[in-house]
Structures are given as C-alpha cells and as structure tokens.
Design a protein around this motif. Structure first.
Motif, mmCIF file in Angstrom:
data_model
loop_
_atom_site.group_PDB
_atom_site.id
_atom_site.type_symbol
_atom_site.label_atom_id
_atom_site.label_comp_id
_atom_site.label_asym_id
_atom_site.label_seq_id
_atom_site.Cartn_x
_atom_site.Cartn_y
_atom_site.Cartn_z
ATOM 1 N N SER A 4 0.851 -1.189 0.000
ATOM 2 C CA SER A 4 0.000 0.000 0.000
ATOM 3 C C SER A 4 0.885 1.235 0.000
ATOM 4 O O SER A 4 1.891 1.296 0.718
ATOM 5 N N ILE A 5 0.494 2.228 -0.796
ATOM 6 C CA ILE A 5 1.249 3.474 -0.889
ATOM 7 C C ILE A 5 0.508 4.542 -0.097
ATOM 8 O O ILE A 5 -0.679 4.788 -0.308
ATOM 9 N N LEU A 6 1.227 5.164 0.841
ATOM 10 C CA LEU A 6 0.642 6.100 1.790
ATOM 11 C C LEU A 6 0.955 7.541 1.387
ATOM 12 O O LEU A 6 2.077 7.851 0.985
ATOM 13 N N ASP A 7 -0.033 8.405 1.523
ATOM 14 C CA ASP A 7 0.100 9.819 1.153
ATOM 15 C C ASP A 7 0.297 10.644 2.415
ATOM 16 O O ASP A 7 -0.641 10.873 3.184
ATOM 17 N N PHE A 8 1.537 11.134 2.630
ATOM 18 C CA PHE A 8 1.860 11.927 3.809
ATOM 19 C C PHE A 8 1.787 13.434 3.544
ATOM 20 O O PHE A 8 2.207 14.224 4.387
ATOM 21 N N GLY A 9 1.267 13.836 2.384
ATOM 22 C CA GLY A 9 1.086 15.261 2.117
ATOM 23 C C GLY A 9 2.019 15.806 1.051
ATOM 24 O O GLY A 9 2.591 15.061 0.250
ATOM 25 N N ARG A 10 2.179 17.131 1.038
ATOM 26 C CA ARG A 10 2.969 17.814 0.023
ATOM 27 C C ARG A 10 3.958 18.778 0.678
ATOM 28 O O ARG A 10 3.646 19.411 1.688
ATOM 29 N N VAL A 11 5.130 18.884 0.063
ATOM 30 C CA VAL A 11 6.187 19.742 0.590
ATOM 31 C C VAL A 11 6.821 20.523 -0.556
ATOM 32 O O VAL A 11 6.930 20.021 -1.683
ATOM 33 N N ASP A 27 9.317 23.484 -6.400
ATOM 34 C CA ASP A 27 8.319 22.573 -6.941
ATOM 35 C C ASP A 27 7.554 21.967 -5.771
ATOM 36 O O ASP A 27 8.056 21.927 -4.642
ATOM 37 N N THR A 28 6.355 21.482 -6.046
ATOM 38 C CA THR A 28 5.591 20.784 -5.016
ATOM 39 C C THR A 28 5.892 19.299 -5.109
ATOM 40 O O THR A 28 5.690 18.684 -6.154
ATOM 41 N N GLY A 29 6.397 18.734 -4.030
ATOM 42 C CA GLY A 29 6.748 17.326 -4.003
ATOM 43 C C GLY A 29 5.836 16.548 -3.079
ATOM 44 O O GLY A 29 5.279 17.081 -2.115
ATOM 45 N N THR A 30 5.658 15.277 -3.385
ATOM 46 C CA THR A 30 4.877 14.398 -2.520
ATOM 47 C C THR A 30 5.743 13.886 -1.375
ATOM 48 O O THR A 30 6.974 13.840 -1.472
ATOM 49 N N MET A 31 5.100 13.519 -0.288
ATOM 50 C CA MET A 31 5.749 12.790 0.802
ATOM 51 C C MET A 31 5.028 11.457 0.916
ATOM 52 O O MET A 31 3.819 11.422 1.182
ATOM 53 N N ALA A 32 5.745 10.378 0.680
ATOM 54 C CA ALA A 32 5.112 9.062 0.560
ATOM 55 C C ALA A 32 5.714 8.061 1.532
ATOM 56 O O ALA A 32 6.881 8.159 1.918
ATOM 57 N N GLY A 33 4.885 7.107 1.907
ATOM 58 C CA GLY A 33 5.334 5.961 2.679
ATOM 59 C C GLY A 33 4.811 4.685 2.036
ATOM 60 O O GLY A 33 3.928 4.732 1.157
ATOM 61 N N GLN A 64 10.948 27.370 6.164
ATOM 62 C CA GLN A 64 11.075 28.298 5.040
ATOM 63 C C GLN A 64 11.686 27.616 3.821
ATOM 64 O O GLN A 64 11.275 27.863 2.680
ATOM 65 N N ALA A 65 12.657 26.738 4.048
ATOM 66 C CA ALA A 65 13.322 26.064 2.938
ATOM 67 C C ALA A 65 12.445 24.990 2.320
ATOM 68 O O ALA A 65 12.413 24.816 1.096
ATOM 69 N N PHE A 66 11.722 24.250 3.168
ATOM 70 C CA PHE A 66 10.899 23.122 2.711
ATOM 71 C C PHE A 66 9.493 23.248 3.307
ATOM 72 O O PHE A 66 9.092 22.465 4.171
ATOM 73 N N PRO A 67 8.731 24.236 2.854
ATOM 74 C CA PRO A 67 7.413 24.477 3.456
ATOM 75 C C PRO A 67 6.418 23.362 3.120
ATOM 76 O O PRO A 67 6.254 22.989 1.956
ATOM 77 N N ILE A 68 5.800 22.816 4.145
ATOM 78 C CA ILE A 68 4.754 21.824 3.933
ATOM 79 C C ILE A 68 3.467 22.563 3.573
ATOM 80 O O ILE A 68 2.995 23.418 4.321
ATOM 81 N N ASP A 241 8.424 12.707 -6.500
ATOM 82 C CA ASP A 241 7.922 13.004 -7.842
ATOM 83 C C ASP A 241 6.398 12.920 -7.870
ATOM 84 O O ASP A 241 5.816 11.838 -7.779
ATOM 85 N N THR A 242 5.739 14.071 -8.006
ATOM 86 C CA THR A 242 4.281 14.125 -7.964
ATOM 87 C C THR A 242 3.655 13.374 -9.132
ATOM 88 O O THR A 242 2.651 12.666 -8.969
#
Length: 256
Positions: A4-11, A27-33, A64-68, A241-242
């Motif tokens: 299962s691929i988990l969606d932990f949000g966007r950063v 760029d907007t990146g995914t955070m996945a588990g 500031q560098a990696f805003p969620i 990679d979104t």
C-alpha cells in the motif's frame, strides 16, 4: 503479500535541491510511505513521513526552505493505518530509507514502543553526528535522533531483510541512504527514497543539487539501481515526484 502506498502530504522542494543548476524556486513534491503486509513478518513500514507536530519540531529555517503545503489529519500515519484497519502498534518493523526530517519525523508515532527501526549504520552514525555538531542540523532533527527508539542497524550493501524485501545501500544523497525492492507476485517495485528526488534524476542521471553529500557515490548508486531496475523490470518510485506518485494506486487501493 500486499503493498500500500501512503500519502503523507505535500512539501515545497527548491529546484536547486533536486537539480545542480536549479534555483530557490520551489516545486511541489509528494511525501510518501509504503506499507507491506508480509505473510510471514507482519506489517512493515518503509518511510514514516514528517512529524505530526512538524510546525513545532521543524525550526523556522527548515519550514522556510521546505514548506509543507498539505498535511491534514488524513495525511497522518495513524489515520492512514486506521483506514486500513490497523493501528500504529500493529507495525512489526519500520525501515528508514534515510533519516531526513520529512522521512523520519513520523517516528514520533512510535515513541514509547519497542518496534524495531532499521536503518543503515552509516546513516545512524551520521545523523547523530549531524545533530551533535550542528554541521547538518535542519535536515536531521533532535526530536527523533533519540536513543530511546529501538534502532536496528543494517551493515550490508545488499540484504534481503525479509523474504522478497531487499535493501540496497545507495549513498550519495546521504551517507546511509537505502533503497527498497519489493517483489510481489507479478510486479517489482523499487523505492529510491531521495537517491532520486524526481524521475529525471534516475532516468537521465541528472545530478541532485544541494541534495547531494557525495557526487561520486551518488553516480555509482544511480547506476547500481538502474541495473536492479532492468533485472526485475521494476516500477521505480523516486522520493518526491508528484507525477509518478499520481500514476500509482494509493490507499485504500493496493498492489499484490
């Protein structure tokens, strides 16, 4: 066995982090588990995502560098597991691809448990060094660089930690980065964590920018993973990679 691929949000990911000639534009990146329901070894989690209290745990310069930009209750590890009928305490093992704040911060969910947390020896050593000396503080944070967790060390360059789950030591982004290969019935998935942040880092061997700690090791690691991907005809998943993420099944769907 199920994956299962988990969606932990966007950063927000600065272009200069994933491209050596990039800028501060983000760029907007995914955070996945990734959750593996293993027939012999139970629930195995690869990557934990950010801390559920990331606004408190992340220093201002990291925010500031990696805003969620997206992290709701639905992106919390415990909530995602609940959708699948599980609890955090049902996890039998955690594997960290590497220990940066957006991949290891979710260890907060495991505080006070004795659930084993696997990572490469070089990553364990470096993250404690990075925080203690403050030479790489910000990408590693003190709230989870904590001896109270049940750390388990991987020393091998390649090891089948559990049946059909193989870890590869792929330094470059960090000293102890580990990619994970999951071999299902008719598919193989290769999770690169941040060895490759985007597909082009892997396919075109476009070097990371500020996201590299060792260029020579990074190149060797990319070529090593390309050989693995060819051998198993892998579905390759970069770290943020979104486009790739959106092409995959996510919870509650799964692969088996």
């Amino acid at each position: 066995m199920k994956l299962s691929i988990l969606d932990f949000g966007r950063v927000g990911v600065p272009k200069g982090w994933h491209h050596m000639f990039g800028s501060l534009e983000r760029d907007t990146g995914t955070m996945a588990g990734f959750l593996i329901e293993h027939p012999k070894d139970g629930l195995i989690l690869y990557e934990t995502g950010p801390s559920p209290n990331w606004k408190e745990h992340w220093p201002d310069f990291a925010q500031q560098a990696f805003p969620i930009s997206v992290y709701t209750n639905e992106n919390r590890l415990d909530a995602i597991l609940g959708k699948l009928g599980h609890k955090v305490t049902d996890i039998s093992a955690v594997i960290l691809g590497h220990a940066h704040l957006d991949h290891a911060g979710g260890l907060e969910f495991f505080r006070g448990t004795n659930i084993p947390v696997y990572l490469h020896r070089k990553e364990l050593e470096y993250m404690f060094y990075a925080v203690a000396t403050k030479e790489d503080f910000g990408t590693y944070l003190t709230h989870y660089v904590d001896p109270s967790f049940n750390w388990k060390v991987i020393d091998d360059d390649e090891v089948e930690l559990f049946e059909n789950l193989t870890l590869y030591h792929v330094p470059g982004h960090t000293p102890g980065t580990m990619a994970l290969s999951v071999n299902l019935k008719d598919k193989n998935f290769l999770m690169l964590t941040d060895l490759a942040i985007l597909r082009e880092n892997f396919e075109k061997e476009t070097p990371l920018g500020w996201g590299i700690r060792d260029y020579e090791s990074w190149g060797k690691s990319i070529r090593k993973m390309k050989m693995v991907a060819r051998k198993y005809n892998s579905i390759v998943i970069p770290g943020h990679d979104t486009e790739v993420f959106n092409s995959l099944k996510r919870v509650p769907e799964y692969y088996e």
